[in-house]
Enzyme design. Structure first.
Site, short mmCIF file in Angstrom:
data_model
loop_
_atom_site.label_atom_id
_atom_site.label_comp_id
_atom_site.label_asym_id
_atom_site.label_seq_id
_atom_site.Cartn_x
_atom_site.Cartn_y
_atom_site.Cartn_z
N GLU A 63 0.59 -1.23 0.00
CA GLU A 63 0.23 0.13 0.07
C GLU A 63 1.14 1.38 0.11
O GLU A 63 0.44 1.93 0.87
CB GLU A 63 -0.88 -0.20 1.51
CG GLU A 63 -1.85 -1.92 1.57
CD GLU A 63 -3.12 -1.23 2.29
OE1 GLU A 63 -2.78 -0.38 3.18
OE2 GLU A 63 -4.02 -1.40 1.70
N CYS A 103 -10.47 2.42 6.62
CA CYS A 103 -9.82 3.79 7.04
C CYS A 103 -10.07 4.60 6.42
O CYS A 103 -10.17 5.73 7.03
CB CYS A 103 -8.53 3.59 7.17
SG CYS A 103 -7.69 2.90 5.87
#
Length: 635
Positions: A305, A389
């Protein structure tokens, strides 16, 4: 020693948006996105986590078996409290405010007597989530997220107190912070968080309370990070490969990184830590020259990521997490406040209008976690994620977006972003100023400014965007390949004024009159963008842009397969047309392209195709279909 940033943004609740672009989106954020996220938090037991922890503290119902939730789920609740608080600051909603009060009461009940707050452990102290470790802080430098959760708690608490005047959440945050102070610091336990964020929260808590020990603890956490021989240290993923002051490249997990860079900037501004600023300057130059997508996205690699090697910017596999777009906005605004250069806001604007805004659907109900620049047709937004998130992060950023429009320093006022709005400013010397902006940006480049000025001289600095200065981004990573268009023009009370730029701003200094009118015209032709040849994924391709917007071809506007196979000539005539019926009203780009097809002789012959390109942020709002930003050039 520095006391804080020299440049201050005008608070978001002192800016009233009334434009046709951002104002409706912020209204959707308040009326749809924030309630949707609260509903998802209820449905996925994120609120129940606090109830279970409170029950365990009361000795009720036995002890929970290993919690099924992720150890950072608490932060989703804190982020949506922060977003809600921002919304309440500008649009009172008594029922929503009362609901938040009930949530805060549940959080308070889940806090242990010494201030510890982490539902995954409190609910099951003998068998917490495997990522949490068997003891407090045992896995914090890896996947524990105890400090990360608290960072978001502190940000939420400060936002809630400012919005409502209530101290209920702030007192919870202070108790948790006092526990950290008794646990970590010089002569105590040494630690650094696996996922940064605590640094930002502690700085906000310091600013809200004046308790300098919170700032010093944020500094301590930054200073402790590095290759110290402990498990999971010395790796780029969590930016522990070097001391933070010695780092020079944007590496590792992109959200971790940008949160850390923003925290470093805050600490540097408040403490005068100049080696942090030098490190941030090096990291910034690396990011904008080698790691930035044309949409403003960052984080090329899905595996971690995060950032890939220099100039490794694949399109279909681009990760570009929505949270990373939020983190980059935070990094950009702090780099501007450190240096006063427009380049940081050029990137911030690019992120806002493209990578970040693509993260939420036009109706405000579904989201992207990843934001690729090419899709074969299977990409669509989701109503929620197991790791959720991004929705709350995006909601809190949008709710506070008006706070990026204007800034001031001494007797100087900065106009940074363009949107029809009015702002009430209090300058450092106490003088009051009302600034009114009229524009149809980003569809039109005419910006008119009027002000109710204070007595005495006042300097007005207006950003001329990089895209209007022949610079898509503040590096040579991308450039326009077509002929320069008309240059920006400026007038004062109808009289032309020469434009002289310094750090990307034009400057007007005078004793102003209430009837003074400034008009900046930013021509908005359709532009072709190419990447530097070192970006292998974009060789032989071009992207279309107009003003701050990057465009994309989407399959729904074309025959099957066309969007993925069109070729555009560098000299093709391109047209911009406003289409009020399309995607909530957008300027679309139209033109002629070709698609190779096999003739009877088995040779490939170009077939003329009419195409339509839409703003990148608006793709995937009409069902799954093909999409691409970088289009092969013909010839």
């Amino acid at each position: 020693m520095a006391s804080d940033y020299a440049i201050e943004f005008v608070p978001f609740n002192a800016v009233q948006l009334r434009d046709a672009f951002w104002a409706p989106r912020l209204a959707t954020n308040r009326a749809v996105t924030i309630p949707t996220i609260w509903q998802r938090c209820e449905e996925t037991a994120r609120i129940e986590h606090f109830e279970r922890a409170a029950a365990a503290l009361r000795g009720e119902a036995g002890r929970e078996k290993t919690p099924p939730w992720l150890p950072f789920d608490d932060s989703d609740v804190y982020k949506i409290i922060e977003a809600t608080s921002y919304a309440l600051s500008v649009s009172p909603a008594p029922k929503l405010a009362a609901y938040v009060d009930t949530i805060i009461a549940k959080i308070a009940a889940a806090q242990e007597p010494d201030g510890y707050l982490y539902t995954t452990r409190t609910s099951a102290p003998d068998a917490p989530h495997p990522w949490s470790g068997l003891e407090r802080w045992a896995e914090e430098s890896d996947v524990g997220h105890e400090l990360y959760d608290l960072g978001h708690l502190y940000e939420a608490a400060v936002a809630h107190q400012r919005a409502t005047g209530k101290n209920s959440l702030l007192q919870i945050a202070i108790r948790a912070a006092e526990l950290l102070l008794s646990t970590f610091g010089p002569g105590k336990r040494s630690i650094w968080p696996g996922h940064q964020g605590i640094e930002l929260g502690l700085v906000k808590l310091y600013r809200a309370t004046g308790e300098r020990r919170y700032l010093e603890l944020a500094h301590f956490f930054l200073e402790e990070r590095g290759p110290d021989g402990k498990p999971r240290s010395g790796v780029e993923y969590n930016q522990s490969h070097a001391r933070v002051a010695d780092q020079s490249e944007a590496v590792g997990h992109a959200v971790h990184a940008t949160y850390m860079y923003a925290g470093m900037a805050d600490v540097a501004a408040l403490t005068g830590t100049s080696d942090y600023i030098r490190a941030l300057d090096r990291i910034w130059e690396d990011l904008v020259a080698h790691k930035l997508y044309v949409t403003g996205g960052i984080g090329a690699r899905a595996a971690h990521e995060g950032f890939g090697p220099a100039d490794d910017l694949p399109n279909s596999t681009a990760f570009n997490e929505t949270c990373a777009a939020v983190g980059l906005v935070y990094f950009c605004e702090r780099m501007f406040r450190l240096h006063g250069h427009a380049g940081a806001l050029d990137v911030l604007e690019r992120v806002l209008y493209n990578s970040l805004l693509a993260g939420v659907s036009l109706d405000g109900k579904t989201f992207f976690y990843e934001n690729p620049l090419e899709c074969a047709g299977r990409c669509e937004r989701s109503p929620w994620f197991e790791c959720a998130c991004c929705p709350g992060n995006l909601a809190r950023l949008l709710a506070s977006l008006p706070g990026y429009l204007y800034a001031h320093r001494g007797g100087t006022v900065y106009v940074n972003l363009f949107a029809a709005s009015s702002a009430e400013l209090t300058l450092n010397d106490g003088r009051q100023l009302t600034l009114v902006q009229e524009t149809r940006y980003p569809w039109d480049g005419t910006v008119a400014l009027t002000l109710t000025p204070p007595e005495g001289a006042l300097t007005l600095k207006i950003r001329v965007p990089g895209w209007a200065r022949e610079q898509p981004v503040p590096s040579d990573l991308y450039r326009f390949c077509d002929e320069p268009g008309e240059e920006p023009t400026l007038s004062l009370n109808g009289e032309p004024v020469p434009i002289e730029l310094c750090d990307g701003y034009l400057t007007l200094e005078r004793s102003w009159r209430t009837d003074d009118r400034i008009e900046l015209t930013l021509p908005m032709p359709v532009r072709r963008v190419i990447a530097d040849g070192r970006v292998a994924a974009d060789r032989g391709c071009l992207a279309l842009a107009r003003g701050p917007l990057v465009y994309a071809l989407e399959g729904v506007d074309h025959s099957p397969g066309d969007a993925s196979n069109l070729l555009i000539a560098e000299d093709a005539r391109l047209h911009a047309i406003f289409r009020p019926e399309l995607l909530g009203g957008v300027v679309a780009i139209t033109g002629k392209a070709t698609r190779p097809q096999r003739a009877a002789t088995d040779e490939l012959r170009p077939k003329p195709i009419a195409f339509t390109a839409i703003p990148y942020y608006a793709w995937a709002n009409r069902g799954p279909s093909e999409m691409r930003v970088w289009i092969p050039r013909e010839g």
